[in-house]
Each structure stands twice: as structure tokens, then as C-alpha cells.
Design an enzyme around this catalytic site. Structure first.
Site, PDB file in Angstrom:
ATOM      1  N   ASP A  54       0.860  -1.189   0.000  1.00 58.38           N
ATOM      2  CA  ASP A  54       0.000   0.000   0.000  1.00 58.38           C
ATOM      3  C   ASP A  54       0.902   1.246   0.000  1.00 58.38           C
ATOM      4  O   ASP A  54       2.129   1.124   0.149  1.00 58.38           O
ATOM      5  CB  ASP A  54      -0.900  -0.071   1.255  1.00 58.38           C
ATOM      6  CG  ASP A  54      -2.148   0.795   1.148  1.00 58.38           C
ATOM      7  OD1 ASP A  54      -2.477   1.247   0.043  1.00 58.38           O
ATOM      8  OD2 ASP A  54      -2.805   1.006   2.195  1.00 58.38           O
ATOM      9  N   HIS A  55       0.316   2.423  -0.126  1.00 61.59           N
ATOM     10  CA  HIS A  55       1.020   3.715  -0.216  1.00 61.59           C
ATOM     11  C   HIS A  55       2.519   3.672   0.100  1.00 61.59           C
ATOM     12  O   HIS A  55       2.911   3.517   1.260  1.00 61.59           O
ATOM     13  CB  HIS A  55       0.399   4.703   0.784  1.00 61.59           C
ATOM     14  CG  HIS A  55      -1.041   4.961   0.528  1.00 61.59           C
ATOM     15  ND1 HIS A  55      -1.481   5.912  -0.349  1.00 61.59           N
ATOM     16  CD2 HIS A  55      -2.151   4.356   1.021  1.00 61.59           C
ATOM     17  CE1 HIS A  55      -2.799   5.905  -0.379  1.00 61.59           C
ATOM     18  NE2 HIS A  55      -3.234   4.966   0.446  1.00 61.59           N
ATOM     19  N   GLY A  66      -9.135   6.413   7.446  1.00 62.90           N
ATOM     20  CA  GLY A  66      -9.439   6.549   8.873  1.00 62.90           C
ATOM     21  C   GLY A  66     -10.932   6.611   9.121  1.00 62.90           C
ATOM     22  O   GLY A  66     -11.733   6.249   8.257  1.00 62.90           O
ATOM     23  N   GLY A  94     -10.032   4.529   1.502  1.00 66.72           N
ATOM     24  CA  GLY A  94     -10.882   5.055   2.570  1.00 66.72           C
ATOM     25  C   GLY A  94     -12.209   4.326   2.689  1.00 66.72           C
ATOM     26  O   GLY A  94     -13.262   4.943   2.877  1.00 66.72           O
ATOM     27  N   GLY A  95     -12.180   3.000   2.606  1.00 68.05           N
ATOM     28  CA  GLY A  95     -13.431   2.225   2.619  1.00 68.05           C
ATOM     29  C   GLY A  95     -14.133   2.182   3.964  1.00 68.05           C
ATOM     30  O   GLY A  95     -15.364   2.121   4.016  1.00 68.05           O
ATOM     31  N   THR A 151      -8.859   0.628   8.435  1.00 75.99           N
ATOM     32  CA  THR A 151      -9.228   1.017   9.803  1.00 75.99           C
ATOM     33  C   THR A 151     -10.194   0.020  10.446  1.00 75.99           C
ATOM     34  O   THR A 151     -10.012  -0.367  11.605  1.00 75.99           O
ATOM     35  CB  THR A 151      -9.833   2.437   9.789  1.00 75.99           C
ATOM     36  OG1 THR A 151      -8.874   3.309   9.188  1.00 75.99           O
ATOM     37  CG2 THR A 151     -10.153   2.932  11.184  1.00 75.99           C
TER      38      THR A 151
HETATM   39  P1  13P Z   1      -9.565   3.011   5.624  1.00 76.48           P
HETATM   40  O1  13P Z   1      -8.533   3.034   6.712  1.00 76.48           O
HETATM   41  O2  13P Z   1     -10.471   4.181   5.672  1.00 76.48           O
HETATM   42  O3  13P Z   1     -10.294   1.726   5.565  1.00 76.48           O
HETATM   43  O4  13P Z   1      -8.769   3.164   4.224  1.00 76.48           O
HETATM   44  C1  13P Z   1      -7.895   2.163   3.821  1.00 76.48           C
HETATM   45  C2  13P Z   1      -7.089   2.560   2.653  1.00 76.48           C
HETATM   46  O5  13P Z   1      -7.543   3.222   1.761  1.00 76.48           O
HETATM   47  C3  13P Z   1      -5.707   2.044   2.612  1.00 76.48           C
HETATM   48  O6  13P Z   1      -4.962   2.604   1.587  1.00 76.48           O
END
Ligand code: 13P
Length: 285
Positions: free
Chosen positions: A82-83, A182, A210-211, A234
Site C-alpha cells: 500500500d502507499h 481513517g 478510505g473504505g 481502519t
Molecule cells: P480506511 O482506513 O479508511 O479503511 O482506508 C484504507 C485505505 O484506503 C488504505 O490505503
């Protein structure tokens, strides 16, 4: 089965309009909950990691755990970074066996983002590994990255088109569309029109970041508009903690660790299955 590549997995999801859930794993128990949840629902799944988690466990142990778990099931499991802004981390992940990686140049100027994404694209595609790239600025906190609400910027459609022309083999594209990492402080303000404009101009599966905290209807609108990878971090992290603390509250005198690990696993696996069912990837392995 052996670890899967993310690109064909997401292309199928884009065409058939379902979302592949991507969970940010924490440890072996969390990865186990993700893989077993996917197996129980016969769904493809992505296990992804932030750099902070990789720094905790190391490249090799993580690759071994996820490879072993993937070998034990018959649904496709991709291992994704990820990122990440660090090309060395990207190279190390690929060497250890990751099947896809993300380069996040979203804090750079548009030109510099293209320049640096090209370096990551070259590394990933020459190794046969899929790349995710981002433009715009997704709000909230992910790993060590914090983007304040006022600094979140929607991706510009013309820039999305220009950006993707440089990367025809991109496995997945992450334009900022108003979601945030988050816990949402207010109502998420998703720019559906922007998303549709982007997906009608760019034929690459889209990642929805950001799910956590989005409603079923919001997921379904995003997925039917082209979001093929849906990130959940999150929620999974909170369930990891809640698995322990929930049992401690009901059985304060319990001193044996295995019931805690079991409780944590069951709670995380339930979360995984809920999300898979919500994103329509059940039965799509
Ligand atoms: P959340 O932490 O909102 O689930 O987002 C996860 C995300 O997009 C990881 O890159």
C-alpha cells in the site's frame, strides 16, 4: 494456489462490476482471517501492507506467511504494497515475492508525480508485477501520511487522462474522489460525477481508498462506476483490537492467550466476509 497477480483480478472485477476487497493486514492472525474469509466465500482477495507494518515484521516473514496461506486455499490471493514513496521498499517487496506494489506520488507536483511514478512503473513492469498509482490527495491518515480535510484535493479529469497515458499497463489507478482514510468525522462527500468522468475517460480499474465507514449504497455506486479494488484498513485494525478487548471485558480473569487469538480471528474474519459480500465478489474466485 500460488500468489495471484492483481491486474487480471481487477480487470475481471472492472468488467463484471464487482469490487475486490483489499485488507491491510497486521500480523499472521489477521492475514489468516482475510484468506480464510475469502476462501469461505469463494472470493478473490488482496492482502496489502503499509510500510510501517513491513518495518515491524520484515519482508521475508510477511511474504512467507501470505504465500503459505495462499497455497492452502483455492481462491486468488494477491500480496500488495500500500502507499509507498520509497523505490527501495518497492524493490525489496518485489524481490521478496509481492505480486503488486503502489507508488504514491500524490504529495508531489503533477509533473514530479509522473516522473517518479515512471521509475516505479519501470521497476514493477519489468519484474512482471502490477503497479497502483495515485493522483489528487486523499484525506485522512494512512500509515505515517496525514492529509488534513482542507488539503484533500479531488483528482482533475484531464490530469487523470494525461497521467494514465504514460502508464498503459497500470494495474490499478487511485484518483482522489472525496473519500478519506481513517474514521470519517462527518458524512463522506464522494464526488460520484468526478468518478464517472474519470472512468469514462480512463480504461483502468480504479482503487477506492478510505473504505471504512462507507455505507452499502456508497460502495455499490462506486463499484458500479468502475471501482474494482476497495481498500479496508481502519475497520480491520479496530476489529483486531476489539477481538482482544471484547473478550477481556466479558472474561476479565481469563489468562490463557489462545482464546484471545481465536476471538480476534473470528471477529476479523466476520468483517472480511461482510465486506466481500457487500462488494459483490462472493463466488467470483
Ligand atoms: P480506511 O482506513 O479508511 O479503511 O482506508 C484504507 C485505505 O484506503 C488504505 O490505503
Amino acid at each position: 494456489m500460488p500468489l495471484a497477480h492483481m491486474k487480471p483480478m481487477l480487470k475481471k472485477a472492472q468488467l463484471e462490476k464487482f469490487g475486490v476487497a483489499a485488507f491491510n493486514m497486521i500480523d499472521y492472525n489477521s492475514a489468516r482471517a482475510v484468506v480464510d474469509g475469502a476462501q469461505e466465500l469463494n472470493a478473490p482477495v488482496i492482502i496489502q501492507l503499509s510500510v510501517k507494518t513491513i518495518n515491524l515484521w520484515g519482508f521475508q516473514p510477511i511474504a512467507e506467511w501470505v504465500r503459505m496461506l495462499s497455497d492452502s486455499v483455492d481462491v486468488p490471493v494477491a500480496l500488495h504494497l500500500d502507499h509507498c514513496k520509497d523505490l527501495n521498499v518497492i524493490k525489496n517487496c518485489i524481490d521478496a515475492g509481492w505480486t503488486s506494489v503502489m507508488f504514491d506520488g500524490s504529495s508531489l507536483s503533477f509533473k514530479e508525480n509522473i516522473r517518479q511514478t515512471k521509475l516505479a512503473y519501470e521497476i514493477a513492469t519489468s519484474a512482471g508485477v502490477g503497479l497502483e498509482a495515485e493522483i489528487g490527495a486523499i484525506g485522512g491518515t494512512e500509515d505515517d501520511k496525514f492529509v488534513a480535510e482542507d488539503d484533500a484535493i479531488l483528482a482533475n479529469v484531464d490530469e487523470c487522462v494525461e497521467f494514465c497515458q504514460h502508464f498503459p499497463d497500470l494495474a490499478v489507478f487511485a484518483p482522489a474522489i472525496g473519500t478519506a482514510h481513517g474514521v470519517y468525522k462527518g458524512e463522506p462527500n464522494i464526488a460520484y460525477d468526478r468518478l464517472t468522468e474519470i472512468t469514462s475517460s480512463v480504461d483502468i480499474p480504479i482503487a477506492l481508498h478510505g473504505g471504512t465507514g462507507l455505507e452499502a449504497e456508497q460502495f455499490s455506486r462506486c463499484i458500479s462506476s468502475g471501482c474494482a479494488k476497495v481498500n479496508i484498513s481502519t475497520m480491520h485494525k479496530l476489529q483486531f483490537i476489539q477481538g482482544f478487548t471484547g473478550l477481556k471485558e466479558t472474561q476479565p480473569n481469563l489468562g490463557e492467550p489462545i482464546p484471545f487469538i481465536d476471538a480476534q480471528y473470528e471477529l476479523m474474519k466476520k468483517g472480511v466476509k461482510d465486506m466481500i459480500a457487500l462488494f459483490g465478489s462472493q463466488g467470483k474466485a
